[in-house]
Design a protein around this motif. Structure first.
Motif, PDB file in Angstrom:
ATOM      1  N   GLU A 165     -59.124  83.624 -86.398  1.00 41.64           N
ATOM      2  CA  GLU A 165     -58.722  84.935 -85.877  1.00 41.64           C
ATOM      3  C   GLU A 165     -58.672  86.006 -86.970  1.00 41.64           C
ATOM      4  O   GLU A 165     -58.369  85.724 -88.133  1.00 41.64           O
ATOM      5  CB  GLU A 165     -57.338  84.816 -85.214  1.00 41.64           C
ATOM      6  CG  GLU A 165     -56.884  86.057 -84.486  1.00 41.64           C
ATOM      7  CD  GLU A 165     -57.900  86.483 -83.436  1.00 41.64           C
ATOM      8  OE1 GLU A 165     -58.860  87.216 -83.783  1.00 41.64           O
ATOM      9  OE2 GLU A 165     -57.741  86.080 -82.273  1.00 41.64           O
ATOM     10  N   ALA A 166     -58.968  87.235 -86.527  1.00 37.50           N
ATOM     11  CA  ALA A 166     -58.845  88.425 -87.375  1.00 37.50           C
ATOM     12  C   ALA A 166     -59.674  88.300 -88.647  1.00 37.50           C
ATOM     13  O   ALA A 166     -59.244  88.710 -89.730  1.00 37.50           O
ATOM     14  CB  ALA A 166     -57.379  88.707 -87.702  1.00 37.50           C
ATOM     15  N   MET A 167     -60.887  87.761 -88.492  1.00 33.41           N
ATOM     16  CA  MET A 167     -61.832  87.651 -89.605  1.00 33.41           C
ATOM     17  C   MET A 167     -62.851  88.779 -89.505  1.00 33.41           C
ATOM     18  O   MET A 167     -62.712  89.693 -88.695  1.00 33.41           O
ATOM     19  CB  MET A 167     -62.507  86.284 -89.539  1.00 33.41           C
ATOM     20  CG  MET A 167     -61.554  85.101 -89.576  1.00 33.41           C
ATOM     21  SD  MET A 167     -60.782  84.891 -91.178  1.00 33.41           S
ATOM     22  CE  MET A 167     -62.176  84.335 -92.145  1.00 33.41           C
ATOM     23  N   ASP A 168     -63.913  88.692 -90.299  1.00 29.82           N
ATOM     24  CA  ASP A 168     -64.907  89.763 -90.273  1.00 29.82           C
ATOM     25  C   ASP A 168     -65.639  89.819 -88.938  1.00 29.82           C
ATOM     26  O   ASP A 168     -66.110  90.887 -88.534  1.00 29.82           O
ATOM     27  CB  ASP A 168     -65.899  89.632 -91.434  1.00 29.82           C
ATOM     28  CG  ASP A 168     -66.420  88.228 -91.649  1.00 29.82           C
ATOM     29  OD1 ASP A 168     -65.598  87.329 -91.886  1.00 29.82           O
ATOM     30  OD2 ASP A 168     -67.642  88.020 -91.595  1.00 29.82           O
ATOM     31  N   THR A 169     -65.723  88.692 -88.203  1.00 30.13           N
ATOM     32  CA  THR A 169     -66.348  88.735 -86.880  1.00 30.13           C
ATOM     33  C   THR A 169     -65.568  89.652 -85.938  1.00 30.13           C
ATOM     34  O   THR A 169     -66.147  90.257 -85.029  1.00 30.13           O
ATOM     35  CB  THR A 169     -66.454  87.315 -86.288  1.00 30.13           C
ATOM     36  OG1 THR A 169     -67.209  86.505 -87.187  1.00 30.13           O
ATOM     37  CG2 THR A 169     -67.135  87.314 -84.937  1.00 30.13           C
ATOM     38  N   ALA A 170     -64.265  89.750 -86.138  1.00 28.84           N
ATOM     39  CA  ALA A 170     -63.426  90.652 -85.350  1.00 28.84           C
ATOM     40  C   ALA A 170     -63.424  92.063 -85.938  1.00 28.84           C
ATOM     41  O   ALA A 170     -62.549  92.867 -85.604  1.00 28.84           O
ATOM     42  CB  ALA A 170     -61.999  90.111 -85.280  1.00 28.84           C
ATOM     43  N   GLY A 178     -61.545  94.985 -91.413  1.00 28.47           N
ATOM     44  CA  GLY A 178     -61.948  95.842 -92.517  1.00 28.47           C
ATOM     45  C   GLY A 178     -63.156  96.700 -92.209  1.00 28.47           C
ATOM     46  O   GLY A 178     -63.599  97.481 -93.055  1.00 28.47           O
ATOM     47  N   MET A 179     -63.712  96.565 -91.011  1.00 25.97           N
ATOM     48  CA  MET A 179     -64.862  97.364 -90.587  1.00 25.97           C
ATOM     49  C   MET A 179     -64.624  97.846 -89.166  1.00 25.97           C
ATOM     50  O   MET A 179     -65.456  97.685 -88.280  1.00 25.97           O
ATOM     51  CB  MET A 179     -66.163  96.558 -90.692  1.00 25.97           C
ATOM     52  CG  MET A 179     -66.538  96.161 -92.097  1.00 25.97           C
ATOM     53  SD  MET A 179     -68.153  95.349 -92.198  1.00 25.97           S
ATOM     54  CE  MET A 179     -68.248  95.033 -93.968  1.00 25.97           C
ATOM     55  N   ILE A 216     -65.395  98.431 -81.290  1.00 30.34           N
ATOM     56  CA  ILE A 216     -64.558  99.246 -82.165  1.00 30.34           C
ATOM     57  C   ILE A 216     -65.446  99.980 -83.163  1.00 30.34           C
ATOM     58  O   ILE A 216     -66.397  99.422 -83.711  1.00 30.34           O
ATOM     59  CB  ILE A 216     -63.534  98.355 -82.901  1.00 30.34           C
ATOM     60  CG1 ILE A 216     -62.488  97.830 -81.916  1.00 30.34           C
ATOM     61  CG2 ILE A 216     -62.857  99.111 -84.031  1.00 30.34           C
ATOM     62  CD1 ILE A 216     -61.503  96.876 -82.535  1.00 30.34           C
ATOM     63  N   GLY A 217     -65.126 101.248 -83.364  1.00 28.31           N
ATOM     64  CA  GLY A 217     -65.884 102.040 -84.329  1.00 28.31           C
ATOM     65  C   GLY A 217     -67.288 102.390 -83.889  1.00 28.31           C
ATOM     66  O   GLY A 217     -68.112 102.806 -84.706  1.00 28.31           O
TER      67      GLY A 217
END
Length: 389
Positions: A81-86, A89-90, A344-345
């Motif tokens: 959970e809450a890694m770069d796939t999620a 930081g981006m 997101i973003g």
């Protein structure tokens, strides 16, 4: 029923594509994997109806996001959970990551799923005045939060540390201090600069990956009782195998190599890698079925399932590699796991319609379009939005 649609090629030409006949669903026994631990890093779903700035304040669709995690757990996969796939930081900041971690840990407890959560320093912006003590305090805050919620920590690489560290000794200082404080063994994460350019030169060596590996191994050996394993995402199978053979006894290698995962998970006569992969989000049913085949010793079946997923994964993770999240989320959209393609973003715009069309073809060839008719309908919506007629 034959399903056809018109897809674009680079340069503006079009071609007709006929989907493969719908095959049987992947056979996923309702039992745990015996031989490998398999984490899927999981994506987040943006709330398309939130009246907020989509670039800086996009909101998460919590039901859609948690439903996807339940899907992964139902297949026997663990969730990272809450890694770069999620989009950590981006697009996903620490404030929203905390809520994601809190909700996902509660969901994992409710369904009996395994989860580990990213803890880093992303609430600390790199800058000339940032010190090692600041980095340590930032790590302590996030590790304390994850462990306070009852989660296992994945200790993520730090942009702030990469920016302020003067050399290898600084990495050993920071990691040693944090690992001595953790309540349970963590998974380290060495993320290559192809995934995050701000992490170039991690472990104190920009142009000498072998020397960088030696620093990382020193950290692990000095704190082996606090390290469950390490995930390396360098897209270099030889380096992973070399490091795997040098790990202390009891410390696991978790492959993060989205190019070479079938052979790394299968292993050789000197060992194998467990999995902590972003691509498992997109190929979850195939990955689960293949791992059960591996447990049964049916290597031919393992290869037959995993092999066709590799061209899809290499396509999704092509340069710029950090844009891979777009393909991951598009796969979930094609397969009806979410009812829109909003990220997101505004990251749904990070890949071209030509890229997404090729993804569609490769997913079809890998048997990963669960409902071909629905997938074709949704691909046609994306094509129409892009002006393809």
């Amino acid at each position: 029923m034959t399903i056809k649609l018109t897809l674009p090629r680079a340069g503006g030409t079009l071609y007709d594509y006929t989907l493969a006949p719908a095959g049987a669903a992947f056979d996923v026994p309702a039992k745990p994997f015996a031989g490998r631990i398999a984490f899927s890093a999981a994506h987040v779903v943006c709330d398309p109806f939130a009246d907020a700035d989509p670039l800086h304040h996009a909101q998460i669709d919590w039901e859609g996001t948690l439903a996807y995690r339940r899907h992964l757990w139902s297949l026997g996969l663990a969730v990272a959970e809450a890694m770069d796939t999620a989009q950590r930081g981006m697009g996903l900041d620490w404030h929203r990551a905390k809520e994601l971690i809190r909700r996902s840990i509660a969901e994992a407890k409710a369904v009996g799923g395994r989860i580990a959560c990213g803890a880093g320093t992303d609430h600390l912006a790199p800058g000339p005045n940032v010190t090692l003590a600041d980095v340590e305090a930032a790590y302590e805050e996030q590790v304390g939060f994850v462990e306070g919620e009852g989660g296992q920590v994945i200790l993520m690489a730090s942009r702030a540390l990469a920016a302020c560290a003067a050399g290898p000794d600084d990495y050993e200082r920071v990691y040693g201090r944090i690992l001595r404080q953790t309540k349970r063994p963590v998974i380290l994460h060495w993320l290559g600069d192809m995934f995050d350019p701000a992490l170039a030169g991690y472990w104190g060596y920009r142009d000498d990956p072998d020397a960088a590996m030696d620093v990382c191994l020193r950290v692990i050996r000095a704190n082996a009782d606090k390290v469950d394993g390490i995930k390396i995402s360098l897209l270099d199978a030889d380096k992973e195998i070399r490091m795997r053979r040098l790990l202390p006894e009891g410390v696991k290698m978790y492959t993060g190599d989205d190019f070479n995962y079938p052979e790394l998970i299968r292993g050789d006569d000197q060992g194998y890698s467990h999995a902590l992969l972003g691509i498992f989000d997109a190929i979850a049913p195939a990955a689960a079925a293949a791992l059960h085949a591996l447990d049964a010793g049916d290597l031919d079946r393992y290869e037959a399932i995993m092999g066709p997923t590799v061209p899809l994964s290499r396509h999704i993770f092509q340069k710029p590699t950090y844009a891979y999240k777009t393909g991951i989320v598009f796969m979930a959209y094609l397969n009806g796991k979410q009812n829109h393609f909003r990220m997101i973003g505004g990251a749904e715009g990070a890949r071209s319609i030509v890229h997404l069309a090729e993804l569609f073809v490769l997913a079809d060839r890998a048997g990963l379009l669960a409902d071909p008719e629905l997938a074709a309908e949704r691909m046609n919506r994306a094509l129409a939005l892009a002006g393809v007629r």
